[in-house]
Design a protein around this motif. Structure first.
Motif, mmCIF file in Angstrom:
data_model
loop_
_atom_site.group_PDB
_atom_site.id
_atom_site.type_symbol
_atom_site.label_atom_id
_atom_site.label_comp_id
_atom_site.label_asym_id
_atom_site.label_seq_id
_atom_site.Cartn_x
_atom_site.Cartn_y
_atom_site.Cartn_z
ATOM 1 N N UNK A 1 33.241 34.678 28.882
ATOM 2 C CA UNK A 1 33.358 33.854 28.535
ATOM 3 C C UNK A 1 32.364 34.411 27.125
ATOM 4 N N UNK A 2 32.380 35.110 26.533
ATOM 5 C CA UNK A 2 31.288 35.708 25.701
ATOM 6 C C UNK A 2 32.522 36.071 24.174
ATOM 7 N N UNK A 3 32.621 36.215 23.217
ATOM 8 C CA UNK A 3 33.510 36.218 22.200
ATOM 9 C C UNK A 3 34.276 38.013 22.211
ATOM 10 N N UNK A 4 35.217 38.671 22.672
ATOM 11 C CA UNK A 4 35.351 40.067 22.804
ATOM 12 C C UNK A 4 35.432 40.182 24.275
ATOM 13 N N UNK A 5 35.087 39.425 24.620
ATOM 14 C CA UNK A 5 34.335 40.626 26.119
ATOM 15 C C UNK A 5 35.066 39.177 27.867
ATOM 16 N N UNK A 6 36.468 39.055 26.597
ATOM 17 C CA UNK A 6 36.942 37.743 27.299
ATOM 18 C C UNK A 6 37.661 38.226 28.502
ATOM 19 N N UNK A 7 38.646 39.914 28.426
ATOM 20 C CA UNK A 7 38.813 40.645 30.043
ATOM 21 C C UNK A 7 37.900 40.486 30.753
ATOM 22 N N UNK A 8 36.579 40.545 30.631
ATOM 23 C CA UNK A 8 35.968 40.971 31.984
ATOM 24 C C UNK A 8 35.425 40.075 33.373
ATOM 25 N N UNK A 9 36.026 38.439 32.416
ATOM 26 C CA UNK A 9 35.849 37.568 33.490
ATOM 27 C C UNK A 9 36.867 38.246 34.808
ATOM 28 N N UNK A 10 37.982 38.946 34.243
ATOM 29 C CA UNK A 10 38.588 39.285 35.283
ATOM 30 C C UNK A 10 38.732 40.660 36.352
ATOM 31 N N UNK A 11 38.026 42.138 35.493
ATOM 32 C CA UNK A 11 37.028 42.580 36.245
ATOM 33 C C UNK A 11 35.675 42.476 37.341
ATOM 34 N N UNK A 12 34.991 41.571 36.535
ATOM 35 C CA UNK A 12 33.959 41.472 37.407
ATOM 36 C C UNK A 12 34.362 39.974 38.359
ATOM 37 N N UNK A 13 34.920 39.102 38.226
ATOM 38 C CA UNK A 13 35.078 38.827 39.335
ATOM 39 C C UNK A 13 36.027 39.020 41.406
ATOM 40 N N UNK A 14 36.859 40.314 39.764
ATOM 41 C CA UNK A 14 36.733 40.942 41.229
ATOM 42 C C UNK A 14 36.382 42.188 41.749
ATOM 43 N N UNK A 15 35.960 42.551 40.883
ATOM 44 C CA UNK A 15 34.163 43.654 41.469
ATOM 45 C C UNK A 15 33.431 43.182 42.341
ATOM 46 N N UNK A 16 32.986 41.566 42.328
ATOM 47 C CA UNK A 16 32.151 41.263 42.945
ATOM 48 C C UNK A 16 32.683 40.550 44.200
ATOM 49 N N UNK A 17 33.870 40.244 44.346
ATOM 50 C CA UNK A 17 34.654 39.632 45.206
ATOM 51 C C UNK A 17 34.750 40.533 46.323
ATOM 52 N N UNK A 18 34.985 41.917 45.898
ATOM 53 C CA UNK A 18 35.126 43.447 46.724
ATOM 54 C C UNK A 18 33.719 43.557 47.201
#
Length: 373
Positions: free
Chosen positions: A313-330
């Motif tokens: 949710x940090x401004x300018x870094x919103x797409x990281x939710x997708x990347x780190x969400x699935x990275x930590x899931x894996x």
């Protein structure tokens, strides 16, 4: 009143969504000069989402084949590059055209290709390239993301990070920790530069880096603050790898190297600042609280804690939710957290007075400061 506004906004957004989904509206927006800009922007975003995996594979191929290194000295022809890359001329041209479309390469005069602006940025950043070459592990696990979400498959990435589900992590040997330890060390300079540029560590006496890996962050901190003493805490096999790095950096005499488990073992005392670099988002809430409480038990009131990692949710870094969400899931453990969620964990652990620092590249990391109370 607040509920009324929320309900009204939900109805307004539902109407917007139905409108955008209507094929007639889509055709009209492309025909209308005023709406065409937004329509094209949405179409480009949809293309990027659809083709994103292919883009990543083009980048990976460029990195693995050494295209950026080949072009850093100047533009070359397809024939010249084919020999260097070990590809046929046809395959080389296909790769170059794909790279040029992504600004990784650039068409030049005389049938030559040079670096694009993004390609030049990668050529000058070995740490970023090391992360690019690591991605196929994640891509393999994401071949069936639905199975991963349903817990129907064990991801291979979990085995790459062997501590992620091990009850006795201190039993890990050098051979088991070497791959991920080297990756973390290679990517640390970028994070260290961001964090140390946003926070002045020279105001402190002793810095303890919990989960400090091979000591890259501490070497960077010690270089900025010649009077600073440093303590590294990590699993025994990992921590021992820092000794040679500290000696080469000339800081061994003001460094303490401690092998231990930051979840279970008492931490060294005496630090007035503690750093957690890409640690909390690798833990579930229970383990994150255990780490934070263990740190609080080792420091005096008023000590500083820096949490340095990508945050949701940090401004300018919103797409990281997708990347780190699935990275930590894996990986099998952890999740990206919003700043307020981390602050809640800090309050439960005996920390307060938090503030998020401004830094140049929130897509790389954020820096959250807290004080022990």
């Amino acid at each position: 009143m607040a509920q009324f506004i929320d309900d009204w906004l939900d109805r307004l957004r539902a109407r917007r969504d139905r409108l955008i989904a209507d094929p007639k509206f889509q055709r009209w927006s492309l025909a209308n000069p005023l709406a065409r800009v937004l329509a094209r922007r949405r179409a480009r975003a949809a293309l990027d989402l659809t083709a994103g995996f292919v883009y990543s594979q083009v980048l990976f191929a460029c990195a693995r084949l050494g295209l950026f290194d080949s072009l850093i000295g100047g533009p070359l022809t397809v024939a010249e590059l084919a020999g260097r890359l070990g590809l046929s001329a046809e395959a080389t041209r296909r790769l170059l055209d794909a790279a040029a479309s992504l600004d990784l390469a650039e068409r030049r005069g005389g049938g030559r290709y040079g670096l694009g602006q993004l390609g030049a940025a990668f050529a000058g950043n070995r740490a970023a390239l090391s992360l690019v070459e690591h991605q196929p592990l994640l891509y393999a696990d994401l071949a069936d993301p639905v199975a991963l979400l349903r817990g129907e498959k064990r991801a291979a990435l979990a085995d790459y990070w062997p501590y992620s589900d091990l009850e006795q992590p201190k039993a890990l040997g050098d051979a088991q920790i070497a791959p991920y330890s080297a990756l973390m060390a290679a990517s640390q300079p970028m994070v260290a530069q961001e964090a140390l540029g946003a926070y002045d560590v020279s105001q402190h006496r002793r810095l303890m880096d919990v989960g400090g890996g091979e000591g890259v962050f501490l070497c960077a901190a010690a270089a900025r603050a010649p009077q600073l003493h440093v303590t590294l805490l990590d699993l025994p096999a990992v921590a021992e790898r820092a000794r040679a790095r500290f000696e080469a950096a000339g800081i061994l005499e003001r460094a303490q190297i401690c092998g231990g488990d930051f979840l279970r073992d008492p931490l060294p005392r005496g630090a007035d600042i503690v750093t957690l670099v890409r640690i909390i988002h690798d833990q579930d809430d229970e383990r994150a609280l255990a780490v934070l409480r263990n740190i609080r038990a080792a420091v005096e009131p008023g000590a500083t804690l820096l949490i340095i990692e990508a945050m949701s949710g940090v401004a300018g870094a919103e797409p990281l939710d997708a990347y780190y969400g699935f990275y930590t899931l894996a990986m099998g453990r952890g999740e990206p957290r919003r700043v307020e969620e981390i602050e809640a964990l800090l309050r439960q652990s005996g920390f307060g007075a938090t503030r998020l620092l401004r830094n140049a590249l929130p897509t790389l990391t954020s820096i959250l400061v807290a004080k022990a109370v």
